[in-house]
Each structure stands twice: as structure tokens, then as C-alpha cells.
Design an enzyme around this catalytic site. Structure first.
Site, mmCIF file in Angstrom:
data_model
loop_
_atom_site.group_PDB
_atom_site.id
_atom_site.type_symbol
_atom_site.label_atom_id
_atom_site.label_comp_id
_atom_site.label_asym_id
_atom_site.label_seq_id
_atom_site.Cartn_x
_atom_site.Cartn_y
_atom_site.Cartn_z
ATOM 1 C CG HIS A 1 -1.744 1.273 1.289
ATOM 2 N ND1 HIS A 1 -2.917 1.405 0.586
ATOM 3 C CD2 HIS A 1 -1.554 2.449 1.928
ATOM 4 C CE1 HIS A 1 -3.425 2.609 0.791
ATOM 5 N NE2 HIS A 1 -2.620 3.267 1.608
ATOM 6 C CG ASP B 1 -11.923 3.608 5.992
ATOM 7 O OD1 ASP B 1 -11.415 4.478 6.718
ATOM 8 O OD2 ASP B 1 -11.701 3.524 4.783
ATOM 9 N NE ARG C 1 -10.136 10.690 8.844
ATOM 10 C CZ ARG C 1 -9.288 9.908 8.161
ATOM 11 N NH1 ARG C 1 -9.684 8.719 7.728
ATOM 12 N NH2 ARG C 1 -8.068 10.287 7.936
ATOM 13 C CB SER D 1 -8.484 5.199 7.302
ATOM 14 O OG SER D 1 -8.909 5.194 5.978
ATOM 15 C CE LYS E 1 -9.137 2.132 3.353
ATOM 16 N NZ LYS E 1 -9.274 3.496 2.899
HETATM 17 N N1 URA Z 1 -5.956 6.749 2.686
HETATM 18 C C1 URA Z 1 -6.917 6.094 3.367
HETATM 19 O O1 URA Z 1 -7.333 5.021 2.968
HETATM 20 N N2 URA Z 1 -7.385 6.652 4.486
HETATM 21 C C2 URA Z 1 -6.958 7.827 4.970
HETATM 22 O O2 URA Z 1 -7.427 8.261 5.990
HETATM 23 C C3 URA Z 1 -5.967 8.491 4.240
HETATM 24 C C4 URA Z 1 -5.481 7.928 3.100
#
Ligand code: URA
Length: 431
Positions: free
Chosen positions: A85, A164, A171, A186, A190
Site C-alpha cells: 500500500h 471506514d 473526515r 483507515s 482495509k
Molecule cells: N488513505 C486512506 O485510505 N485513508 C486515509 O485516511 C488516508 C489515506
């Protein structure tokens, strides 16, 4: 249903600087997902977390509660699975060569990706510039493709960490995105729900990234790695430079073309170096640390895997990529050494040319973007082409040029240097 807590008490506890209990965290995330905790209450709690923070145990628990708001993807694959990621950067097309490369070296890469919002592009937007390519796959199709080809890059399913999705949208409109515990939980909710056996994080540092300084990026990297460790997921983070765009291409189809160059054994040195650095970490986590991805990439073998991966999702890897209707050339303002090509400036320019979107529902232009014809450290001559701005909407060029204002510096006294790729990886954080 009887609710064991009141949202105001949870908000007050965090507002006053206390740590939330595991039970409070489980409840508030679940009750928000069910709609029992209102948007206003969660907005207040997100701001309290933004201002007061969360400790390691709270952040790991918050992540777990977000994972439990949905389903985990059950991957039944015979090879070890490992994912990557990136916290997001300009010209960051690394997933495109990396997933087929790591698959060619013997691991399986399930990459559930997102679309771009703001000045950093989304992997799915890039891949959708390939004629016929489909982002949406069923869980069954993901499993089959992983088993047969070893790499899949597709859209996250709606059932993956739905808390999320809801919280991220909140947010976004309450100025609470840039909070380390909220960003880290967050991302990790995932990735953990996706079910890979290992995770390598590329935490970007510099003007084009969330984290401008190395110290801030280290805190984010450590928080991400700690969450992985708390959830039993072997996790490593590389801190990598994002002060200038990665490679020469920024946009959608232009980035795919550059990724294909890398997969055929060519491409820019910084893209190749970062692809290999991340591949080595991923292979080590997958128990294939003895495989050297360098010769595999140079041989073009991973390109065969790319073609199979694209075809399996309806794409034609041999089809010509979309071309822009208009190309505007930006020339070097004077002769000397290019000292600055600012990542954020180029990212915003590409976005304004049509490569990115301002709202989730906006379309993107496949052919829009920027090609950087010189890298910082290189000598340029006054009037020589420095950037190509690609767009289907030439009206967008003036605002793209405005974004570049101040982002390009040429000095007649700076020394020439070979800037890449030695500075790309700045540090590593391991559990
Ligand atoms: N990427 C995400 O998946 N979540 C965040 O809060 C910031 C970047």
C-alpha cells in the site's frame, strides 16, 4: 436494541484527553455504522481524536472495530499472499509493474485499490485507460485470478470496512483527514480485511505526500506497522521520497505506458529502483527472500504476467492507449541545473488538466496528465522542453500553468548531479 454507552460520554472522554476503553471503541464504531451515533456526534469525536490523538492500543482497537463493521475477504490461494500500500504520491504507478513482478517471482498479490481524489492519482483510474479493462470483480473471481495468475488489482468490495468508507467521507468535510491514528486505522482496516499474509507500506515523504517531513512520516510508518503487528499481520514500511514526481509520467494512460516500459525491462531509473525495493520486501515477507526480482524485471518475464492480468479483467494489453487532443509544452525558463520540480505542483497541474477529480462522482480524462522531460539535478537549456501538458480540454491549460508557478526552479550555479535512484528509499520501519 439497548445501547451500553451514550455517544456524548464517549466524545467527552476523548475531548478531555482520556483514552477510550476497548468497549467504548467497539461500540462507537459499530453504532456509527448502524446510524445510532449521528454524523454530528462522529464529527465531534473525529475532531476530538484529531486534537487529542489515540494511543497504540486505542488505534489498534479502532482498526479492529472498523474491520468488524464488514466482512474479511477469504483468500484460498496455494501461494503465499502479500500486498503493498502506498500512502499516495504524484506519478506513483508502482503497483502496475510491482504486482505482476512479485507474482512472477512466486507470491500472490491481491491489491484492492481506490480511485484518486485530489492531486494524487488512483490506480484504478490509471488502469481504466486500458480499453476494456474492468475494475469490478466478485470475491470468487478475485480468488480464481490470484490462483491462476498470481496478481489482481481491482476495486474494493462494498463489504470491506464499511465504517471506514462512512468515516472517511465525514473526515473529508470536517477537516479531520490529517490525523495519524485516523489515517493509519483507515488504511490498515482495509488492508487487514483484505486478508493478505503480509503487507509492505510505501510511506511517502515530501511536498506531494500527506507527510511533508521525514519525522512525521516516521510516526505514520510506525503507527501503521504497530497496527499490523497488533493484528498479527507481518508489516514493513519503506519511507520514500515524494518531493518530485516519480518517473516522468503523471496522469492515467501516460503512467500505464511508463509502467509497461518498466515491465519490458526499460523505464525511468527511480521507478525501477522503487519497484525492486518494494518487491524485495514483499518477497521476503512471502518467504521468497532468496528470489532476486532484478533479473526477472529486466528479462521482460513480468510483462507476460501483466498481459495475462490485464486480459483476465477484460482489458486488451496490445490496444493503443488514448492520446490527448492537445499538448502544451512548458519550456525551461533559463539555462542551468533544474533544482526543483515540485511534486505537488505537478500533481495539481495534472489534476487540473483532467487526470484527477474534485468530487467522487466526477469522471477523469484517460489521456490527461503531465510528462516531465527533465529531473532535478539535470542540466537544461533555456527554451528546451521541460514538461508536456496533456489534455482533451485546452481551456484547462492556464490553470495548470498557474499550479506550476513557483514549482520549477533552474539555477545557473547549482552542481549537476545524478539524483536518482539513490535517494528514493529514505528509511525502513519493521515490526
Ligand atoms: N488513505 C486512506 O485510505 N485513508 C486515509 O485516511 C488516508 C489515506
Amino acid at each position: 436494541m439497548h445501547e451500553p454507552f451514550a455517544a456524548v460520554d464517549v466524545i467527552r472522554a476523548k475531548r478531555d484527553g482520556g483514552a477510550l476503553t476497548p468497549e467504548q471503541i467497539d461500540w462507537v464504531v459499530d453504532a456509527y455504522t448502524r446510524g445510532v451515533v449521528s454524523e454530528e456526534q462522529m464529527a465531534a469525536l473525529a475532531m476530538a481524536v484529531f486534537l487529542r490523538g489515540m494511543d497504540t492500543a486505542e488505534t489498534a482497537r479502532w482498526t479492529g472495530a472498523m474491520i468488524d463493521s464488514g466482512e474479511r475477504l477469504a483468500l484460498h490461494v496455494s501461494r503465499p499472499t502479500v500486498d503493498k500500500h502506498s500512502t499516495g504520491g504524484v506519478g506513483d504507478k508502482i503497483t502496475l509493474p510491482l504486482a505482476p513482478l512479485v507474482a512472477t517471482c512466486g507470491a500472490a498479490v491481491p491489491q484492492l485499490s481506490g480511485r484518486g481524489l485530489g492531486h494524487t492519482g488512483g490506480t484504478l483510474d490509471k488502469l481504466e485507460s486500458i480499453p476494456g479493462w474492468r475494475a469490478q470483480l466478485s470475491a470468487h473471481a478475485i480468488g480464481r485470478q490470484l490462483e491462476e495468475i498470481g496478481a489482481v488489482v481491482c476495486a474494493a468490495t462494498d463489504t470491506l470496512a464499511p465504517a471506514d468508507r462512512k468515516l472517511y467521507a465525514l473526515r473529508d468535510v470536517t477537516s479531520t483527514v490529517e490525523s495519524v491514528p485516523l489515517i493509519a486505522s483507515s488504511i490498515m482496516s482495509k488492508k487487514i480485511a483484505e486478508g493478505a499474509g503480509g503487507l509492505v507500506l510505501d510511506v511517502k515523504v515530501g511536498s506531494g505526500a500527506f507527510m511533508g517531513s521525514l519525522d512525521e512520516a516516521r510516526v505514520l510508518a510506525k503507527t501503521l506497522v504497530d497496527i499490523g503487528t497488533a493484528h498479527g499481520l507481518p508489516t514493513r514500511a519503506l519511507l520514500t521520497d515524494m518531493s518530485t514526481p516519480l518517473g516522468a509520467a503523471v496522469g492515467n494512460a501516460v503512467e500505464v505506458a511508463e509502467a509497461v516500459d518498466v515491465l519490458r525491462g526499460g523505464g525511468p531509473d527511480d521507478v525501477v529502483a522503487l519497484t525492486l525495493a518494494l518487491a524485495r520486501e514483499m518477497l521476503a515477507l512471502a518467504g521468497h527472500g532468496d528470489v532476486d526480482p532484478g533479473p526477472v524485471l529486466a528479462s521482460g518475464e513480468a510483462y507476460e504476467t501483466w498481459c495475462r492480468m490485464i486480459s483476465a479483467q477484460g482489458g486488451d494489453p496490445d490496444a493503443p492507449l488514448p492520446k490527448p487532443e492537445h499538448v502544451h509544452v512548458v519550456e525551461a525558463p533559463e539555462s542551468g541545473v533544474l533544482t526543483t520540480l515540485d511534486a505537488r505542483a505537478v500533481g495539481v497541474a495534472a489534476w487540473r488538466l483532467g487526470a484527477g477529480r474534485a468530487r467522487k462522482e466526477d469522471p477523469v480524462q484517460a489521456a490527461a496528465g503531465v510528462r516531465c522531460l527533465a529531473k532535478p539535478g539535470e542540466r537544461v537549456e533555456a527554451g528546451s522542453p521541460l514538461l508536456e501538458l496533456h489534455t482533451d480540454t485546452p481551456d484547462a491549460v492556464p490553470s495548470a500553468l498557474a499550479a506550476l508557478d513557483g514549482g520549477i526552479e533552474v539555477s545557473d550555479s547549482a552542481p549537476e548531479r545524478a539524483p536518482w535512484p539513490s535517494t528514493t528509499v529514505l528509511d525502513t520501519v519493521r515490526s
